[in-house]
Design a protein around this motif. Structure first.
Motif: not given
Length: 608
Positions: A544-556, A558-574
């Motif tokens: 039985i699953l019950r959702l309590k809260n949703v937290s939006e991503a904090d793109l500021s 360091d982890n988010a910035k690294l992910l953004l860079s990886q996403i851009k590089n991967q999609i650009n290459k593709s």
């Protein structure tokens, strides 16, 4: 004319190092007719013999180095590498042809600048050396005109490629949306229902239910295609009862194995070493006064049970303090004893009692062992007779009547489980023999002999209810329990009823793995709205699953910035790769490819 030196030197350094200085020892095209200049063309651009040969030679060298041995062209072809070389060369020539159509090229000065900048042609003073240039080209089979033209063509191809591959960037908003999607976190509760959580008694299914379930799940209850096999077998055990046993022989065997039947007492002991006799004596005194014990002394030194373990010994094999140790009681500590390591104390950790088996007590097992050994020799003596019988046209049945085999039958498929199939020789024979093949005498790992024959092949079929009644009843029972669990879970979710243990998870992302839970649990969580719930069915469990809260991503972060860079590089290459592939495909459609198979074969046959 377009000038570019940006990446030509990088592109050609490896080519030159490979072609020019490794040399072409052992590879030649001496037998190739001088009239054959090309192996084909694409559009208006020729694919020359020399270009193809050099590409093959380079790939042959590189692949040979990877394998650690010199490969032949035939092996290269078997691995599909020759075809890959040709495909790569065709692609290069395709781009060269398109560059020519677009009037892309470089002038003589750019070609000159590229050549004199290459380290492969520099002398000891670091400057371009004409002699080194001429020598390298001669060894590689190039004329200066050919090499310079190849640099010009390669540069043009590079300009064209870079124009397609560069500048393809994803919109920042798109990358941020994807990162926000991936880094969004959710907090939720999970309640797990098991069969113990509900009151339910599954009734024994009727024949109608069994039939309906079997019809719906036929693929789970199939007897695969099988071979009906007859096999004749002769094992030592079949002959051992007829072996005469003499007490004198058994007595000799007993004497040879006396150590196995008469084992002395052994003791497992631990040992602690000391720097001085006084220190060892002090330790013994403390142990006898119950002020400490052997384990505490070990722990004080940071020693484990493995560290102090000395081994298991008989009295004869123990060099130090054998009398004291074999006179001590279990757990008793003796010493100090002077040894090569200095003063030590010993503890008796285990006493293994002596074992003594008289000849009379061992006689039966000795007789069986001797008879079996003699029977194996009797079986060996029948190998030639059995082989000759089958070679003369005899059958398995003849082996039974004339040699003493017995005949058995087996329905063989991948699910068959019988003792004889544990023998790998028998199993492989059953697997590989077909109808009509003549039986052969083969040896079993236990010293026996067998020969088999495939009588017929039985088609795959669905098992009958009688064959799998118990399995069907169990499966239906589990199905009913799962259905009851899922329904109970839905009722509890609908009525917002919390009962039993609740598992709480906070700030989990989409890639979270929840141990011991179905993979779709996390997927379902991210499909829910806050305050809503869902039920996921498992293996005799409901979640039985019950959702309590949703937290939006904090793109500021360091982890988010690294992910953004990886996403851009991967999609650009593709994106670049897709555009390049699309361009190449369109160019192939618009440019006729013509490969001269006779010229190709001539090149291949010329390799020494």
């Amino acid at each position: 004319m377009t000038k570019s030196k940006t990446s030509v030197s990088k592109i050609f350094v490896w080519i030159l190092l490979g072609f020019l200085f490794v040399g072409l020892i052992g590879f030649g095209t001496g037998n190739l007719s001088g009239n054959v200049k090309t192996i084909g063309k694409i559009g208006d651009t020729d694919i020359t013999v020399n270009q193809y040969v050099r590409s093959l030679q380079s790939e042959l060298r590189n692949t040979s180095q990877q394998f650690g041995q010199q490969l032949t062209l035939q092996q290269l072809q078997a691995f599909g590498i020759q075809q890959r070389v040709l495909s790569r060369l065709v692609t290069d020539k395709l781009l060269e042809n398109e560059a020519t159509k677009l009037s892309l090229s470089v002038d003589d000065n750019s070609v000159r600048d590229t050549i004199i900048s290459l380290n492969a042609f520099k002398g000891p003073d670091g400057a371009f050396n004409q002699d080194a240039y001429n020598y390298a080209l001669e060894n590689a089979g190039y004329t200066s005109a050919e090499f310079e033209e190849e640099i010009r063509a390669e540069t043009a191809r590079n300009i064209l490629s870079q124009s397609i591959l560069s500048g393809n960037t994803i919109n920042n908003i798109q990358a941020e949306l994807l990162a926000a999607f991936l880094l969004e976190t959710r907090s939720f509760n999970i309640q797990v229902l098991t069969a113990d959580s509900v009151e339910f008694i599954a009734e024994i299914p009727t024949d109608e239910e069994l039939k309906e379930f079997l019809d719906k799940n036929t693929e789970q209850y199939v007897v695969p295609e099988s071979k009906m096999i007859s096999y004749a077998i002769l094992e030592p055990e079949m002959l051992s009862d007829g072996v005469p046993v003499d007490d004198g022989i058994l007595q000799n065997i007993y004497e040879e194995k006396k150590n196995e039947y008469n084992k002395p007492e052994k003791r497992t002991i631990d040992r602690l070493s000391f720097l001085s006799a006084d220190e060892a004596s002090s330790a013994i005194s403390k142990i006898k006064n119950n002020d400490t014990n052997f384990d505490e002394l070990s722990l004080e030194r940071g020693l484990t049970g493995e560290d102090v373990a000395y081994g298991t010994f008989s009295k004869e094999n123990l060099a130090d303090a054998s009398e004291e140790i074999f006179s001590a009681q279990l757990g008793e500590v003796v010493g100090p004893v002077e040894t090569d390591l200095g003063p030590v104390i010993f503890r008796v950790r285990e006493i293994i009692a002596a074992e003594s088996t008289s000849f009379n007590d061992a006689k039966n097992s000795l007789a069986k062992e001797y008879a079996l050994s003699a029977a194996k020799k009797l079986v060996d003596e029948k190998i030639e007779e059995s082989q000759n019988l089958l070679a003369a046209g005899g059958t398995l049945e003849d082996l039974v009547g004339e040699v003493g085999f017995k005949i058995e039958k087996i329905l063989f498929n991948e699910e068959t489980d019988m003792p004889v199939l544990k023998d790998q020789t028998f199993y492989k024979s059953a697997q590989n023999t077909d109808i009509g093949e003549f039986p052969e005498i083969k040896e079993l790992s236990n010293g026996g002999l067998f020969a088999l024959r495939v009588d017929n092949v039985v088609a795959a079929r669905t098992k009958t209810i009688k064959e799998v009644r118990s399995e069907l009843e169990t499966a239906i029972k589990k199905q009913k329990i799962q259905s009851k669990l899922d329904q109970t879970a839905k009722d509890r979710l609908k009525n917002n009823w919390y009962k039993g243990e609740i598992l709480r998870f906070n700030n989990k992302t989409r890639d979270t793995i929840l141990p011991d839970m179905p993979e779709n649990v996390i997927t379902e969580i991210f499909n829910l709205e806050i305050g809503k719930g869902s039920v996921v069915s498992g293996d005799q469990k409901s979640y039985i699953l019950r959702l309590k809260n949703v937290s939006e991503a904090d793109l500021s972060t360091d982890n988010a910035k690294l992910l953004l860079s990886q996403i851009k590089n991967q999609i650009n290459k593709s994106l670049s790769a897709d555009l390049f592939e699309s361009f190449a495909n369109m160019a192939r459609i618009n440019s006729k490819l013509d490969i001269n198979e006779q010229a190709l074969n001539a090149v291949h046959s010329s390799f020494q």
